[in-house]
Design a protein around this motif. Structure first.
Motif: not given
Length: 609
Positions: A66-68, A90-98, A324-325, A347-350
């Motif tokens: 996939g993409w980052d 850390e919250e973003d990375l734990a929530g699915g950001a890569t 995604v802003l 979540n939009t990207q996920l």
């Protein structure tokens, strides 16, 4: 009938059905043009024989990984709470950001970055510095990576963009010094393959009003300048190309975005290969960012749709990383810590990646006659812009001499005209505005302040300024500015133009009263007089205007109306309009008028400051 038994359908069959639907109107009405004058046809039955984009494909590894999902974080000042920002990262990375993009203030050193990134594995998670010209910040990130011993993950970027910063801030920058610094770090091994030193930030140009072709041409010219500067320091062409990444704007114009990103790869591939680079090195690293200029302050929830559409377009186009802003990027966070906006952006990207599996196809847009044709035309138009820049001395000369800013201003003024006339409509702003939108308490905007050079020109601003003025009036007087709609005839007869007028007025923060339909000029005048308002708008059909329009306009004026407007169509007969104007109609309103100017005049009439 089984599918195999269906008769074959060709272009002629499609045209026959279209002509039947158009009922005598010209097929050309279904065509449109981009801001660069490229015609968008209603149907494409053929495309380029050998699409250039096919030879400049996206990274094939995307189909596996996939993409980052790259989340942006901003540290406005060196003294800001690093711990608070660290927890958000850390919250973003734990929530699915890569991946993480950091916009850090001057003065943040390696120790500060170490605290900020204490929970981030830098060898696994790509880190990018938002485009800047501060070599101290780039050096700090390299120093931290060296201290941790594993280096930066592939896809990371130091974010140096001295020419883009020059254009944005009007402070002259020298890319030669940055290139020399990058070359030294390549030689020492501090800059590993897969990590970019330079970021060509195309969003600077897009947000300031550039057309797609202009942004492509200027971005490629900037890339050329960085490439030449690196080669001049002794870095081989292949390695130099790998040190340059591109940060591109993705907009809610889905197919134009797809074509523009494909065109960008085509143009960069051509530059690198003619410079002696290999086809592998010529593959452009693309970080797509949902364009800040399309985000509205008013009714910010519509930005969720804009961001999702732009993200889908970036994914289909083959972007390596996507930001995604948050939907409340322009309005300020709707909650204290901005977590809602960040979560929905992730979540939009996920959803696109894990439920729609959008990255599974190597080239989803490949083979589309429409996309391939549009990409070719955009690449050709962008290449002409590049040639003009190089012929005039390169991107540095264009920035220093003001040619770039002047061209952008001209493009913006053309677009501003389309926005003000609503030929480029904005849902929730100039069309279908939510007049009673509760303005929640904001917790600070995510937008950086405009610099002295290129501004961020949000599309919604002309109408948001009007809404702000109307809100101030309501706060000062206790009443929202209002007009009376004298709707003539039955609901079926007047509703189309009544709704159009209400929509127009709401875009300026003006509420409407009346609009229920009256059966005589006397009744219209009596209802208006009882309202206590000063302005009236007449709505109805042309036939009703011929029957009662003149008498209604006169009766409204006698009842105390200081101003009377008429809702009509562009095709309403001129003789009818002349008769109505002689009876007291001050303005005629229809599609295509300068809606913003109309509302500005109405504000003055209503005493709105």
């Amino acid at each position: 009938m089984t599918p195999d038994a269906w008769p074959p359908a060709g272009a002629d069959d499609w045209l026959a059905l279209v002509e039947q639907t158009l009922r005598g109107r010209d097929l050309g009405e279904l065509s449109s043009t981009t801001r660069d004058g490229i015609e968008i046809q209603p149907l494409y039955t053929d495309g380029p024989e050998r699409p250039a984009a096919a030879a400049a494909a996206a990274d094939p590894r995307r189909s596996a990984k996939g993409w980052d999902i790259r989340q942006p974080h901003r540290l406005a000042a060196a003294g800001d709470a690093l711990e608070e920002l660290r927890s958000r990262v850390e919250e973003d990375l734990a929530g699915g950001a890569t991946s993480v993009e950091l916009d850090i203030a001057e003065g943040v050193d390696a120790a500060g970055l170490d605290r900020l990134l204490s929970g981030v594995d830098m060898a696994v998670t790509p880190l990018a510095l938002a485009p800047h010209a501060d070599m101290d910040a780039a050096h700090a990130l390299l120093v931290l990576a060296a201290r941790r011993g594993a280096g930066l993950a592939p896809g990371s970027s130091l974010g140096l963009d001295p020419l883009g910063e020059w254009a944005r801030s009007s402070r002259r920058m020298d890319c030669a010094e940055a290139a020399e610094w990058a070359a030294q770090n390549v030689s020492s091994g501090s800059l590993a393959p897969g990590v970019a030193a330079f970021t060509v930030d195309v969003t600077r140009y897009s947000d300031a009003g550039a057309t797609e072709a202009q942004a492509l041409g200027w971005a490629t010219a900037t890339g050329v300048a960085y490439l030449l500067a690196l080669v001049e320091t002794g870095v081989p062409a292949d390695a130099a190309a790998g040190l340059i990444g591109f940060r591109l704007a993705a907009t809610a114009d889905q197919f134009v975005t797809i074509a523009a990103l494909r065109a960008a790869r085509v143009m960069w591939s051509r530059v690198v290969t003619v410079s002696g680079g290999s086809e592998q090195a010529a593959r452009q690293y693309q970080h797509a960012v949902t364009a800040a200029h399309m985000y509205s302050r008013r009714d910010p929830w519509v930005n969720l749709l804009r961001g999702a559409t732009a993200a889908l377009a970036a994914g289909v186009a083959g972007a390596d990383s996507v930001t995604v802003l948050p939907f409340d990027h322009a309005s300020g966070a709707v909650d204290a810590d901005g977590s809602s906006g960040r979560r929905l952006a992730r979540n939009t990207q996920l959803l696109l990646l894990e439920e729609s599996h959008l990255a599974r196809a190597a080239d989803p847009a490949g083979g589309s006659f429409y996309v391939e044709s549009l990409a070719e035309e955009l690449a050709s138009a962008g290449w002409r812009v590049l040639q003009d820049v190089e012929a005039s001395g390169g991107i540095e000369a264009a920035i220093e001499g003001g040619a770039l800013a002047a061209a952008m201003e001209e493009s913006w003024q053309r677009r501003l005209g389309a926005l003000r006339t609503r030929s480029e409509p904005l849902t929730g702003v100039s069309e279908f505005p939510f007049l009673d939108d509760p303005d929640p308490t904001r917790h600070g905007s995510n937008e950086a302040e405009d610099a002295a050079g290129l501004p961020v020109r949000r599309l919604a601003e002309p109408f948001e300024d009007l809404r702000d003025a109307a809100d101030r009036h309501q706060s000062a007087t206790g009443k929202r500015p209002a007009v009376w709609i004298a709707a003539l005839g039955s609901t079926a007869a007047h509703s189309t133009r009544t709704a159009w007028a209400q929509n127009l007025l709401a875009a300026g923060g003006i509420e409407t009263q009346g609009a229920t339909g009256v059966d005589s000029p006397v009744a219209a005048a009596a209802d208006f007089a009882a309202s206590g308002l000063a302005v009236a708008v007449i709505s109805g059909t042309d036939d009703m205007y011929r029957l009662r329009g003149t008498a209604t306009a006169s009766a409204l004026a006698e009842a105390g109306a200081s101003f009377v407007a008429l809702a009509c169509d562009p095709g309403t007969p001129a003789d009818l309009l002349a008769t109505l104007q002689s009876a007291g109609v001050g303005e005629v309103w229809h599609d295509g008028i300068d809606a913003a100017a109309t509302l500005e005049r109405l504000h003055r009439t209503l005493g709105v400051a």
